[in-house]
Motif scaffolding. Structure first.
Motif, PDB file in Angstrom:
ATOM      1  N   GLU A 400     -35.919  59.900  17.874  1.00 38.14           N
ATOM      2  CA  GLU A 400     -34.881  60.786  17.352  1.00 38.14           C
ATOM      3  C   GLU A 400     -35.482  61.735  16.322  1.00 38.14           C
ATOM      4  N   THR A 401     -34.990  62.967  16.305  1.00 38.46           N
ATOM      5  CA  THR A 401     -35.443  63.936  15.296  1.00 38.46           C
ATOM      6  C   THR A 401     -34.558  63.822  14.061  1.00 38.46           C
ATOM      7  N   CYS A 402     -34.638  62.653  13.432  1.00 36.99           N
ATOM      8  CA  CYS A 402     -33.846  62.418  12.229  1.00 36.99           C
ATOM      9  C   CYS A 402     -34.574  61.428  11.329  1.00 36.99           C
ATOM     10  N   ILE A 403     -34.202  61.432  10.065  1.00 40.08           N
ATOM     11  CA  ILE A 403     -34.803  60.549   9.064  1.00 40.08           C
ATOM     12  C   ILE A 403     -33.955  59.289   8.938  1.00 40.08           C
ATOM     13  N   THR A 404     -34.591  58.142   8.977  1.00 44.46           N
ATOM     14  CA  THR A 404     -33.887  56.873   8.809  1.00 44.46           C
ATOM     15  C   THR A 404     -33.757  56.581   7.319  1.00 44.46           C
ATOM     16  N   PRO A 405     -32.550  56.684   6.752  1.00 44.39           N
ATOM     17  CA  PRO A 405     -32.401  56.404   5.314  1.00 44.39           C
ATOM     18  C   PRO A 405     -32.411  54.896   5.058  1.00 44.39           C
ATOM     19  N   TYR A 406     -32.554  54.523   3.793  1.00 45.35           N
ATOM     20  CA  TYR A 406     -32.538  53.112   3.429  1.00 45.35           C
ATOM     21  C   TYR A 406     -31.106  52.628   3.275  1.00 45.35           C
ATOM     22  N   SER A 407     -30.918  51.323   3.496  1.00 47.55           N
ATOM     23  CA  SER A 407     -29.610  50.722   3.234  1.00 47.55           C
ATOM     24  C   SER A 407     -29.358  50.717   1.722  1.00 47.55           C
ATOM     25  N   GLU A 408     -28.130  50.452   1.346  1.00 44.15           N
ATOM     26  CA  GLU A 408     -27.798  50.410  -0.078  1.00 44.15           C
ATOM     27  C   GLU A 408     -28.657  49.383  -0.807  1.00 44.15           C
ATOM     28  N   HIS A 409     -28.854  48.229  -0.163  1.00 43.12           N
ATOM     29  CA  HIS A 409     -29.674  47.180  -0.778  1.00 43.12           C
ATOM     30  C   HIS A 409     -31.107  47.653  -0.990  1.00 43.12           C
ATOM     31  N   ASP A 410     -31.690  48.263   0.052  1.00 38.67           N
ATOM     32  CA  ASP A 410     -33.071  48.714  -0.034  1.00 38.67           C
ATOM     33  C   ASP A 410     -33.207  49.871  -1.025  1.00 38.67           C
ATOM     34  N   HIS A 411     -32.206  50.715  -1.078  1.00 33.63           N
ATOM     35  CA  HIS A 411     -32.213  51.828  -2.028  1.00 33.63           C
ATOM     36  C   HIS A 411     -32.252  51.301  -3.459  1.00 33.63           C
ATOM     37  N   ARG A 412     -31.453  50.269  -3.744  1.00 32.57           N
ATOM     38  CA  ARG A 412     -31.429  49.688  -5.087  1.00 32.57           C
ATOM     39  C   ARG A 412     -32.720  48.931  -5.397  1.00 32.57           C
ATOM     40  N   ALA A 413     -33.312  48.328  -4.362  1.00 32.77           N
ATOM     41  CA  ALA A 413     -34.521  47.529  -4.573  1.00 32.77           C
ATOM     42  C   ALA A 413     -35.734  48.389  -4.905  1.00 32.77           C
ATOM     43  N   LYS A 414     -35.731  49.660  -4.498  1.00 34.66           N
ATOM     44  CA  LYS A 414     -36.829  50.589  -4.759  1.00 34.66           C
ATOM     45  C   LYS A 414     -38.170  50.038  -4.259  1.00 34.66           C
ATOM     46  N   GLY A 415     -38.143  49.515  -3.054  1.00 35.76           N
ATOM     47  CA  GLY A 415     -39.368  48.975  -2.471  1.00 35.76           C
ATOM     48  C   GLY A 415     -39.050  47.936  -1.422  1.00 35.76           C
ATOM     49  N   SER A 416     -40.082  47.341  -0.851  1.00 39.68           N
ATOM     50  CA  SER A 416     -39.879  46.397   0.249  1.00 39.68           C
ATOM     51  C   SER A 416     -39.599  44.979  -0.220  1.00 39.68           C
ATOM     52  N   GLU A 417     -39.812  44.694  -1.506  1.00 40.42           N
ATOM     53  CA  GLU A 417     -39.593  43.361  -2.092  1.00 40.42           C
ATOM     54  C   GLU A 417     -40.512  42.291  -1.495  1.00 40.42           C
ATOM     55  N   LEU A 418     -41.614  42.694  -0.931  1.00 45.55           N
ATOM     56  CA  LEU A 418     -42.521  41.742  -0.302  1.00 45.55           C
ATOM     57  C   LEU A 418     -43.497  41.178  -1.326  1.00 45.55           C
ATOM     58  N   ALA A 419     -43.800  39.894  -1.185  1.00 46.92           N
ATOM     59  CA  ALA A 419     -44.837  39.282  -2.008  1.00 46.92           C
ATOM     60  C   ALA A 419     -46.193  39.809  -1.556  1.00 46.92           C
TER      61      ALA A 419
END
Length: 626
Positions: A400-419
């Motif tokens: 698709e010619t579109c940008i996949t935005p982050y979910s509200e949770h991911d937006h608040r997390a400001k990152g992937s939260e991965l160890a």
């Protein structure tokens, strides 16, 4: 009258000729059966008369149609639990023609040409998957090339392979100034060069880490950078040299004019996959990679409103990087400058920023949050994807010619939260909740598969040494716990997740592992003889619910497996019984059988069968090894 007598004698001669042909065909049929039936299973190499066998696969190129169609009718196998009249099990399979020793059924140009598929070459559709229908599949064993040898073991294989196993040396000439590969005697050597790193991938990797100010010039950034996508990877030396930094790369390239680059990568023991940025999404979920890399990958990134860059954007994690080494990043001629201006404008609208630019390389970084997307002017292109677009739906899904935005949770997390790696391997992945799984379920699954893998190696131990295995495939990976249990082995695992099941592949990538989505009713996108071990947990039981052939799957597993390689089938008893009937025909040897009581699963009705593929060679191959 004389004409009539002449006609009569001609008819008699015709009848006599037909009888002679019929007798000859009958004799050939019996002779062929005797060749297969008389193989000595204890011999180190099984010899086949490659020129005298009737190959059912020949119909694929437009000959012997009736033979192939007739065989296919029998091959629509079900898991019959009895020995009824319809339960036909072949005593042997014919061997495909020698020219098919590198067959990839769903990426076969002969099939495309024969079927006259209307494909857009400018969109790379001819490099995408196009699988033959059931009636046009090969139903024969793929032969090794002449002189084939058991592959060199890892880690030595990173730097050298047997030339006979991949008898293609044109890249050594074509890329001689770039140090891709060098031919010496019976081996091909890989000095670690590439199109933009002639002096070694290790120095190039260190330079990227230095550009990003990572500590000790180590690209793994203290374990925070683990998974990489290398597009247009060549022979995958970039991915090969990342491994020493505890970084695993999915090296990706099409079966194009450099046809055997992925075959070389896999022969070397480097994670790799045949694929192309064309019209379909790559078979990986969203937010899978910390870094995407392109070194002169010959991809037109600004085509079709930047759709290929948007696919990379879908695959990159929040804050992920795209390292781009290409003339557009540094050259000053008019065309390169034009491309650079257009590409810079595009990634700017995508909210990527330049993290570093030096010499021949530019590194862009994806944003951590949705803030930049929300601040764009109304109508800015590319737009954000619709809320109902599933960024993890990939099997046969158009880009698709579109940008996949982050979910509200991911937006608040400001990152992937991965160890950081290696803690992330056993830490509950952040996206567990997306699938309704709990941390406790994850931890139990990890513990369960650790016990199962320990038992597998007890069963395999009489047949293995420390370096027997390198390329491993888990054909139904679920959460990736089978691969996680192999963390102390010097192996890598291609974790395959069925396209029609839970989208657990994102959990696998969150654990710092790699894999792909697939449908086992079709052939996998890899060369023959590329895996040392296949693990099939309830894969056949799943197939039983579909209208596709278990016999086809057995042939596909044999195609992917290296000679002397192993298969572990964990399934119900009637599936194990079914597979056992085909061992002789496949030239597999049963190594061990165990029930689930061996791993303390009181309520499980699964049985484990371990088989090994024998090394067999065609007459021509066998002669070349003497």
């Amino acid at each position: 009258m004389s004409r009539g007598r002449s006609d009569g004698s001609q008819k008699k001669r015709l009848v006599a000729s037909l009888c002679a042909v019929a007798i000859f065909i009958g004799f050939l049929y019996v002779y062929q059966g005797s060749i297969f039936g008389s193989q000595n299973s204890g011999s180190p190499a099984l010899e086949y008369g490659s020129k005298s066998l009737k190959r059912l696969g020949a119909s694929y190129l437009g000959a012997d149609e009736d033979a192939a169609d007739g065989k296919q009718d029998e091959s629509s196998s079900s898991f019959a639990q009895g020995d009824g009249e319809g339960d036909i099990v072949p005593k042997s399979y014919p061997v495909c023609d020698d020219r098919h020793s590198e067959l990839i059924p769903c990426l076969d140009r002969h099939f495309i040409y024969q079927m006259r598929l209307k494909l857009d070459l400018s969109l790379m559709e001819h490099y995408e998957r196009h699988c033959p229908p059931a009636e046009r599949r090969f139903n024969c064993l793929i032969p090794p090339p002449p002189g084939y040898k058991v592959p060199i073991k890892w880690p030595q294989s990173r730097d050298e392979v047997w030339k006979a196993n991949i008898p293609h040396t044109h890249l050594a000439t074509e890329k001689s100034d770039q140090n891709w590969m060098i031919v010496k005697g019976e081996k091909i050597f890989f000095p670690g060069g590439g199109t933009h790193f002639h002096y070694g991938a290790d120095k190039y990797i260190a330079s990227i880490a230095k550009m990003l100010n990572f500590s000790k010039n180590n690209l793994n950034n203290e374990g925070r950078l683990r998974t990489v996508l290398d597009v247009g990877c060549g022979v995958a030396s970039f991915g090969a040299y990342l491994l020493s930094s505890n970084i695993i790369a999915m090296s990706l390239a099409p079966n194009d004019v450099h046809q055997n680059q992925i075959q070389f990568a896999l022969e070397r023991g480097i994670p790799a996959y045949l694929g192309v940025l064309g019209t379909k999404r790559l078979p990986y979920p969203s937010r899978s990679f910390e870094l995407a890399h392109c070194s002169r990958c010959r991809i037109d990134w600004i085509q079709r409103d930047g759709i290929l860059l948007l696919e990379l954007d879908r695959l990159l994690r929040p804050g992920g990087y795209f390292a781009y080494s290409s003339p557009e990043a540094y050259a000053q001629d008019e065309e390169d400058l034009r491309i650079w201006r257009e590409m810079s404008a595009l990634v700017g609208r995508m909210c990527w920023r330049i993290a570093s630019k030096r010499d021949q390389t530019v590194i862009w970084q994806k944003p951590l949050t949705n803030d930049c997307y929300m601040e764009r002017e109304p109508g800015t292109r590319p737009p954000l994807c619709q809320s109902d677009d599933d960024p993890d739906a990939v099997w046969g899904v158009n880009m698709e010619t579109c940008i996949t935005p982050y979910s509200e949770h991911d937006h608040r997390a400001k990152g992937s939260e991965l160890a950081p790696w290696p803690a992330r391997l056993t830490s509950p992945p952040p996206r567990l909740a997306d699938l309704g799984y709990s941390n406790e379920m994850f931890e139990k699954d990890t513990e369960l598969w650790q016990g199962r893998v320990d038992n597998y190696f007890n069963l395999l131990s009489p047949k293995m040494s420390s370096n027997t295995l390198r390329n491993v495939m888990d054909m139904k990976a679920h959460m990736g716990s089978f691969a996680a249990a192999l963390k102390d082995k010097d192996v890598w695992v291609m974790n395959v997740v069925p396209h029609d099941g839970p989208s657990t592949l994102k959990l696998i990538y969150d654990r710092g592992l790699i894999g792909s989505t697939h449908d086992w009713c079709e052939a996998y996108s890899t060369y023959p003889r590329t895996y040392d071990l296949l693990h099939a947990w309830t894969v056949f039981s799943d197939l039983e619910k579909k209208e596709c052939s278990a016999e086809d799957l057995l042939l596909e597993m044999d195609r992917m497996l290296r000679p002397t390689g192993f298969i572990i089938i964990r399934d119900k008893q009637h599936v194990i019984d079914f597979v056992k009937k085909y061992l002789t025909a496949m030239h597999w040897e049963a190594v061990a059988t165990a029930d689930s009581s061996s791993d303390s699963e009181q309520d499980s009705n699964e049985v484990v069968l371990v088989v090994q593929k024998k090394l067999w060679l065609t007459t021509e191959s066998f002669r070349d090894t003497e």
